[in-house]
Design a protein around this motif. Structure first.
Motif: not given
Length: 981
Positions: A425, A430-431, A433, A436, A439-440, A527, A533
């Motif tokens: 990062k 925020s990263l 959507g 994120r 990354a998840y 992003s 979302s």
């Protein structure tokens, strides 16, 4: 002892460390003493700076009272963690206060701070007062206050924290005056070391973890107390610093330090042990026994102690030496350590390995698992110096892989080595959507141990860098772009203004470093905080830019990358996202943009660059045919870059439940005609110095499949059509036209692609609690010795509508359109308008002009605030003009229902994996597909529609409006839909 081996587990365990914090201190003293501490010692300021440097949000607050009575009242009103009393020790009656408080509050530690020089008799008397934890001497050095606070915290936390691998240093000395001098020195070095470690932390969590895992300092005043600590925490000790003369068996023993050293040597042979003494005869004895020794009378005592700590506890840089002490090099961090070890002379490597220096250095950095692996390298078992080197490098490489796997690292301070397998990062905020989700899944892939699960294929996320959303806001504000945007500029003007505006300085510096380290092409992707979302995906609404990153001048590469980031920012304010946001009843001003920069997956073939396979997989199939079930999911595969899939062009589709099931075609010749006939790549050399433009398609090359055959990239994906036999051979070694069938993988399982897709869809669905879509790319290196890679690119939840209420169809009412191939769920009312392509004038060659005409009528409806039913031929929203009508989102923004109608010579598969259809379902639009000459699946009454009153007409398109509203029903469970007359 539990070890923090798993990095994710370590971060989750942050809050289990240092549970006891001294945040409220009660100071009992005369007013003058308090003034001396506060003003002369600058107590509050000193404590603030010491703690603030480490970003610890627990800065102690001091409450002053003058006597025992006030102290008791204060203790009734607030929680106190530490009591410091400055009562005169010469007045023994002062212990009445401490005794009274201790009796009422036995869990609160009480420390005595004294101006007086304490004689042994006085110290002995104090030790008999059980309420006093320790006595410290105030000499005017305000660091002793910090040492007291940290010592009490360490004393309270050591038992619990040691079980989690926290290290400790034991100081053995019975002189308050001396340990009050020494403890601040040791703590200063520890805090300095911790600050250094925080600077080299992977991210904020890792930095916080290193703060809380800092070594603790334990204090013993007697032999028995020291042995109890050593026995209990022997596996956690970094070292022992001991006086020679201190109490043993109740008496002052002039050789107690030597006795303690001997016992420690028997228990822990390699533990650093430093003796200190004022008696010179002890120095001679220590030298004869080859023990480390410091003279307490030396004017350089404190400096010598600091040097000893740095050299023996692994603090500071790792200094590489020859056995005779000559310095070779030094490493400031683990990355430089690994680099130096590669070329280190054998004798130096052997020296440090056998002396346990590598292990100790890692132990000081609280990397206990690595330290244990490097401890006592058995030279007889490991063998030669080259074997020792290989073993150490393997341990370090495993460490890098482990700590980078599944984590988001902060860019600041990272080296090239740190960037090899990481999700990094840049900036704050925020990263977004898309990032994120990546990354998840990076975390989940590591957690599910999928990385090395499959034979001959590695599962990974390509190196990814995310510019946080705060940078977007700073960019807009610093360049005063909101006032510019208020003038309603064109998209061309927005792109030009944004590219002319500089990025924030820190971001520019980060991108310069990135372009120096990363040499392959980069995909610069939006992003936004709303993108991907669970409710509104914004899929494909924003632009993605490919940066060749191949110019010899890194400044050119930097400018290209910076322009790509700025153009992604600019795309937030283009017509498509603005219109999409309005349809979704949100304000585009609410949107904030992060940017995901990823290595473009692929292999270089001459000047071309592309992956062997790109793919999109969905866990739910809208249109299954026997024997498929909706829950089996569907996959779209393409040769080359994934643009062909998301733009709705010809690609290969299959179900992961039945990978060997052929597509629904009448025969080999039709298979040849309907298979992917072109693929996307980028030309590295042609685009090396290209100037980026707002049109994101500037860099792509569309090539015939025959080019891939020339590149020898079809081995795992291609087949051959034989006109002579009218058959397809599942290899590319026969003579004849080449097809992209993926048969070597799907039929003969040359790669475990299907199983990986199944596992990832299952993992994603389980994690998101809904059906998901994933994007991926497979790289098959030309070098057969390198592993093949399945690169996970993106995940988003699917908004399928089938989970909603069942819609009852009334088939007795006359309808003009019905289909069993629909998307959506619900009853759509209050639609009075239909925009449709006139079947009597339709010409596929004019599909681009038809798009413009639809856009013209759409603008009219937008101004009037009306929604419509949009009817067209082939694929709507495709980028391939020969497969349908290439509409962009803003050109059809007023459509509430879309109807795609097949013609005899235009029957493409619905592009259900494209971004277009994600946004369609997310904004609760309805979709109908009418197959050609298949009334069992759907009907369309053209005769009725052509008789409706025309409000406006262009060459190819008509707008129908009537006073009575049309009613549309779609049942998301049965996929059946009806539009009533």
């Amino acid at each position: 002892m539990k070890k923090f081996g798993d990095m994710k587990a370590r971060f989750l365990g942050i809050h289990d460390l240092m549970k006891f914090r001294v945040t409220e201190i009660l100071l009992i003293s005369t007013e003058y003493d308090a003034y001396v501490l506060e003003e002369d010692g600058q107590l509050a300021e000193q404590i603030y700076h010491q703690f603030n440097d480490l970003s610890i949000p627990f800065i102690p607050r001091i409450h002053w009272v003058a006597n025992g009575e006030d102290a008791c009242e204060e203790l009734k009103t607030r929680a106190i963690h530490l009591i410091i009393t400055m009562s005169r020790i010469s007045d023994m009656s002062s212990f009445e206060v401490e005794t009274k408080i201790h009796k009422a509050y036995p869990d609160i530690p009480i420390v005595m701070l004294s101006y007086d020089r304490l004689i042994p008799e006085m110290i002995a008397r104090i030790r008999k007062i059980s309420c006093i934890n320790r006595v410290f001497h105030w000499s005017g050095d305000n660091r002793v206050l910090l040492a007291i606070i940290k010592y009490i915290e360490d004393q309270q936390n050591v038992e619990a924290d040691s079980k989690l691998g926290v290290q400790a240093i034991l100081l053995v000395d019975d002189s308050p005056a001396y340990y009050s001098q020494i403890l601040p020195i040791i703590y200063t070095e520890i805090l300095t070391q911790t600050r250094c470690l925080v600077l080299h932390a992977m991210n904020i969590n890792h930095g916080l973890l290193r703060v809380r895992l800092r070594p603790k300092i334990l204090l013993a005043e007697t032999y028995e107390e020291a042995m109890a600590i050593i026995s209990k925490y022997r596996y956690n000790l970094l070292g022992v610093i001991s006086d020679v003369r201190f109490p043993m068996e109740g008496e002052l023993n002039p050789l107690a330090g030597f006795e303690l050293n001997q016992r420690v040597r028997e228990m822990i042979p390699d533990l650093p042990f430093l003796l200190q003494s004022e008696e010179l005869e002890n120095a001679e004895r220590a030298i004869a026994l080859h023990l480390d020794f410091l003279n307490k009378n030396s004017p350089n005592l404190l400096h010598n102690l600091r040097t000893y700590i740095l050299e023996n506890y692994g603090f500071g840089s790792f200094v590489f030496k020859y056995p005779d002490g000559r310095v070779i090099d030094e490493a400031n961090d683990i990355t430089s350590l690994e680099r130096i070890i590669r070329d280190l002379p054998d004798e130096s490597l052997y020296y440090h390995a056998t002396k346990n220096h590598f292990s100790r250095w890692f132990r000081a950095r609280v990397e206990v698992e690595v330290a244990d692996k490097l401890r006592f390298v058995d030279t007889e078992q490991v063998g030669s110096a080259s074997d020792i080197r290989a073993y150490i490098l393997k341990v370090l490489n495993d460490y890098f892989r482990k700590y980078q796997s599944g984590l988001v690292l902060d860019f600041e301070g990272l080296s090239k080595k740190d960037m090899e397998n990481a999700f990094i990062k840049l900036g704050t905020g925020s990263l977004g959507g898309k990032a994120r989700g990546v990354a998840y899944m990076n975390v989940m892939i590591a957690k599910a141990q999928l990385v090395d699960k499959y034979e001959d294929m590695k599962v990974k996320v390509p190196r990814s860098f995310v510019i946080g959303s705060d940078v977007f806001e700073k960019f807009i504000e610093e360049n005063e772009l909101y006032s510019f945007l208020a003038t309603n500029p064109t998209e061309e003007a927005i792109a030009q203004k944004f590219t002319e505006s500089p990025l924030p300085i820190a971001t520019q510096e980060n991108l310069r470093v990135l372009t120096q380290h990363i040499k392959c092409p980069l995909a610069v992707r939006s992003s936004s905080i709303l993108e991907d979302s669970r409710i509104l995906p914004f899929a494909g609404i924003y632009n993605t830019y490919v940066v060749p990153n191949s110019h010899a001048d890194y400044e050119v590469r930097f400018n290209q990358l910076a322009d790509a980031v700025k153009l992604v920012y600019a795309s937030v304010f283009y017509a498509a996202p603005v219109q999409y946001a309005k349809n979704a009843d949100i304000r585009i001003e609410e949107e904030k943009m992060a940017v995901l920069i990823q290595e473009l997956v692929g292999e270089r073939y001459g000047d071309l660059y592309y992956p062997a396979i790109s793919g999109v997989a969905q866990s739910y199939n809208f249109y299954p045919y026997y024997p498929l079930q909706p829950e089996d999911g569907t996959v779209s595969l393409a040769l080359g870059l994934g643009k062909a899939i998301v733009e709705g062009e010809r690609v290969y589709r299959f179900s992961p439940a039945y990978p060997k099931l052929n597509p629904l075609v009448s025969g080999p010749k039709e298979y040849l005609n309907k298979s992917q006939n072109a693929f996307y790549a980028i030309n590295i050399e042609e685009s090396a110095d290209i100037m980026l433009r707002a049109d994101e398609n500037y860099i792509y090359k569309k090539l015939k499949v025959s080019q891939a055959y020339k590149d020898q990239s079809l081995e795992y994906t291609g087949s051959t059509y034989s006109a002579e036999n009218d058959c397809i051979y599942d290899n590319v070694y026969q003579a004849g036209p080449k097809l992209v069938t993926f048969a070597p993988i799907l039929k003969y399982n040359r790669l475990p692609l299907t199983q990986i897709i199944k596992d990832l869809l299952s993992l994603g669905k389980q994690s998101f609690g809904t059906d998901v879509e994933i994007e991926f790319a497979v790289n098959i290196p030309k070098d057969a010795s390198k592993p093949k890679e399945f690169n996970f690119l993106q995940i988003r939840p699917m908004v399928v509508g089938r989970e909603a209420f069942q819609v009852n169809m009334d088939e007795s009412i006359e309808s003009w359109c019905c289909s069993k191939r629909t998307i959506g769920n619900g009853i759509y009312q209050y639609i009075h308008d239909i925009i449709f392509v006139d079947p009597e004038t339709f010409n596929l060659q004019e599909s681009v002009q038809i798009s413009r005409e639809i856009s013209e009528l759409n603008k009219r409806l937008f101004k009037e605030g009306r929604r419509c039913i949009l009817v067209g031929f082939g694929r709507m929203g495709t980028s391939d003009r020969w497969l349908g009508i290439p509409l962009t989102w803003e050109q059809m923004s007023q459509a509430l229902i879309i109807v795609e109608v097949d013609l005899k010579n235009l029957r493409p598969e619905p592009s259900l994996g494209s971004h277009f259809f994600h946004n369609l379902t997310a904004t609760h639009m309805g979709y109908f597909h009418i197959q050609y000459d298949n009334e069992a699946e759907g009907i369309f009454d053209w005769d009725w529609l052509l008789k409706q009153p025309v409000l406006q007409q262009t060459k190819y398109v008509k707008l129908v409006r009537r006073q009575e509203a049309f009613q549309v029903k779609i049942d998301g469970r049965s996929f059946k839909g009806i539009i009533y007359k």
